[in-house]
Design a protein around this motif. Structure first.
Motif, PDB file in Angstrom:
ATOM      1  N   LYS A 119      39.510  49.959  37.361  1.00 58.25           N
ATOM      2  CA  LYS A 119      40.138  48.657  37.602  1.00 58.25           C
ATOM      3  C   LYS A 119      41.489  48.823  38.295  1.00 58.25           C
ATOM      4  O   LYS A 119      41.840  48.050  39.181  1.00 58.25           O
ATOM      5  CB  LYS A 119      40.289  47.883  36.290  1.00 58.25           C
ATOM      6  CG  LYS A 119      38.971  47.351  35.752  1.00 58.25           C
ATOM      7  CD  LYS A 119      39.106  46.746  34.379  1.00 58.25           C
ATOM      8  CE  LYS A 119      39.890  45.471  34.400  1.00 58.25           C
ATOM      9  NZ  LYS A 119      39.847  44.746  33.114  1.00 58.25           N
ATOM     10  N   CYS A 155      45.197  36.348  44.825  1.00 50.49           N
ATOM     11  CA  CYS A 155      45.465  37.570  44.052  1.00 50.49           C
ATOM     12  C   CYS A 155      45.488  37.275  42.563  1.00 50.49           C
ATOM     13  O   CYS A 155      44.891  37.995  41.757  1.00 50.49           O
ATOM     14  CB  CYS A 155      46.782  38.206  44.481  1.00 50.49           C
ATOM     15  SG  CYS A 155      46.722  38.971  46.108  1.00 50.49           S
ATOM     16  N   CYS A 186      42.249  36.730  40.768  1.00 55.43           N
ATOM     17  CA  CYS A 186      41.483  37.928  40.409  1.00 55.43           C
ATOM     18  C   CYS A 186      41.414  38.118  38.899  1.00 55.43           C
ATOM     19  O   CYS A 186      40.460  38.710  38.382  1.00 55.43           O
ATOM     20  CB  CYS A 186      42.097  39.173  41.045  1.00 55.43           C
ATOM     21  SG  CYS A 186      41.832  39.304  42.815  1.00 55.43           S
ATOM     22  N   GLU A 187      42.405  37.611  38.167  1.00 58.44           N
ATOM     23  CA  GLU A 187      42.418  37.794  36.719  1.00 58.44           C
ATOM     24  C   GLU A 187      41.216  37.132  36.042  1.00 58.44           C
ATOM     25  O   GLU A 187      40.901  37.447  34.900  1.00 58.44           O
ATOM     26  CB  GLU A 187      43.731  37.289  36.113  1.00 58.44           C
ATOM     27  CG  GLU A 187      43.939  35.809  36.183  1.00 58.44           C
ATOM     28  CD  GLU A 187      45.338  35.386  35.743  1.00 58.44           C
ATOM     29  OE1 GLU A 187      46.178  36.249  35.446  1.00 58.44           O
ATOM     30  OE2 GLU A 187      45.583  34.169  35.712  1.00 58.44           O
ATOM     31  N   ALA A 192      42.498  47.407  41.899  1.00 59.18           N
ATOM     32  CA  ALA A 192      43.704  46.579  41.999  1.00 59.18           C
ATOM     33  C   ALA A 192      44.644  47.110  43.077  1.00 59.18           C
ATOM     34  O   ALA A 192      45.250  46.329  43.818  1.00 59.18           O
ATOM     35  CB  ALA A 192      44.414  46.511  40.648  1.00 59.18           C
ATOM     36  N   TYR A 225      42.918  43.392  36.677  1.00 60.76           N
ATOM     37  CA  TYR A 225      44.110  44.189  36.376  1.00 60.76           C
ATOM     38  C   TYR A 225      45.216  43.837  37.370  1.00 60.76           C
ATOM     39  O   TYR A 225      45.653  44.631  38.184  1.00 60.76           O
ATOM     40  CB  TYR A 225      43.744  45.664  36.427  1.00 60.76           C
ATOM     41  CG  TYR A 225      44.723  46.598  35.754  1.00 60.76           C
ATOM     42  CD1 TYR A 225      45.879  46.137  35.118  1.00 60.76           C
ATOM     43  CD2 TYR A 225      44.500  47.952  35.765  1.00 60.76           C
ATOM     44  CE1 TYR A 225      46.762  47.010  34.518  1.00 60.76           C
ATOM     45  CE2 TYR A 225      45.375  48.841  35.167  1.00 60.76           C
ATOM     46  CZ  TYR A 225      46.506  48.365  34.540  1.00 60.76           C
ATOM     47  OH  TYR A 225      47.390  49.230  33.952  1.00 60.76           O
ATOM     48  N   VAL A 226      45.691  42.604  37.281  1.00 65.81           N
ATOM     49  CA  VAL A 226      46.684  42.066  38.208  1.00 65.81           C
ATOM     50  C   VAL A 226      48.010  42.846  38.188  1.00 65.81           C
ATOM     51  O   VAL A 226      48.612  43.038  39.247  1.00 65.81           O
ATOM     52  CB  VAL A 226      46.886  40.550  37.973  1.00 65.81           C
ATOM     53  CG1 VAL A 226      48.018  39.999  38.822  1.00 65.81           C
ATOM     54  CG2 VAL A 226      45.582  39.799  38.280  1.00 65.81           C
ATOM     55  N   LEU A 274      47.671  45.522  40.566  1.00 64.58           N
ATOM     56  CA  LEU A 274      47.658  44.937  41.913  1.00 64.58           C
ATOM     57  C   LEU A 274      49.095  44.815  42.427  1.00 64.58           C
ATOM     58  O   LEU A 274      49.394  45.195  43.560  1.00 64.58           O
ATOM     59  CB  LEU A 274      46.961  43.577  41.860  1.00 64.58           C
ATOM     60  CG  LEU A 274      46.756  42.808  43.151  1.00 64.58           C
ATOM     61  CD1 LEU A 274      45.588  41.853  42.992  1.00 64.58           C
ATOM     62  CD2 LEU A 274      47.978  42.044  43.590  1.00 64.58           C
TER      63      LEU A 274
END
Length: 182
Positions: free
Chosen positions: A64, A103, A106-107, A68, A114-115, A118
């Motif tokens: 992950k 972005c 994405c969570e 990210a 796994y922001v 990122l």
């Protein structure tokens, strides 16, 4: 309790960090890495190593984190390109407004969730492009892709070191526990 029970874990981490730095120095001196990141990229690997732990100390968290980082690099590139397209004082802030929304979305997708990693990946990429590719530290300015690939290499390097840390420490702790039970 014996002192050795507490000191071996830190020694394992110290040895891994030392080996990482040696490898980084060799890469910076003898490979394309040196032309992209004249000072090396262990700083990226150390961030990714931390992301491995923050991601749960397991391979799934490591995968992950790597995904990210890819998304963070792509977002950084999109912000720079879109910011340049918009131009002016509000060019980059407007690009950030547009790019950060997907972005953060994405969570909601487990494998992309796994922001924090990122943002670490994006921050490292902005650091590379702003301070290194800008001509301050490197003779080679490369392309978005070249710098993205070297960042991903160091990300993977750090994630592997995270896995090694957990593997070695777990093996040591099991051996100590097995000896104590005898």
């Amino acid at each position: 309790m014996k002192f050795s029970k507490y000191i071996v874990g830190p020694i394992i981490v110290a040895i891994l960090a030392t080996v990482m730095q040696i490898i980084d120095q060799l890469l910076a001196a003898n490979t394309i890495v040196g032309s992209l990141l004249a000072g090396g990229g262990s700083w990226i690997a150390f961030q990714a190593w931390a992301c491995y732990f923050l991601g749960g100390c397991n391979v799934k968290g490591g995968v992950k984190a790597f995904i990210a980082y890819v998304i963070g690099i792509a977002a950084s590139i999109a912000i720079m390109v879109l910011g340049g397209f918009f131009g002016g004082f509000f060019g980059v802030p407007l690009a950030i407004l547009i790019i950060v929304i997907p972005c953060i979305c994405c969570e909601k997708v487990e494998i992309l969730s796994y922001v924090p990693a990122l943002f670490v990946g994006a921050g490292a990429y902005f650091g590379i492009m702003g301070y290194i590719a800008g001509g301050v530290a490197a003779p080679y300015t490369g392309s978005f892709v070249a710098f993205g690939l070297v960042e991903l290499f160091y990300c993977l390097f750090g994630l592997v070191w995270g896995w090694l840390t957990v593997t070695f420490r777990t093996a040591y702790e099991k051996s100590v526990t097995a000896k104590a039970e005898k």
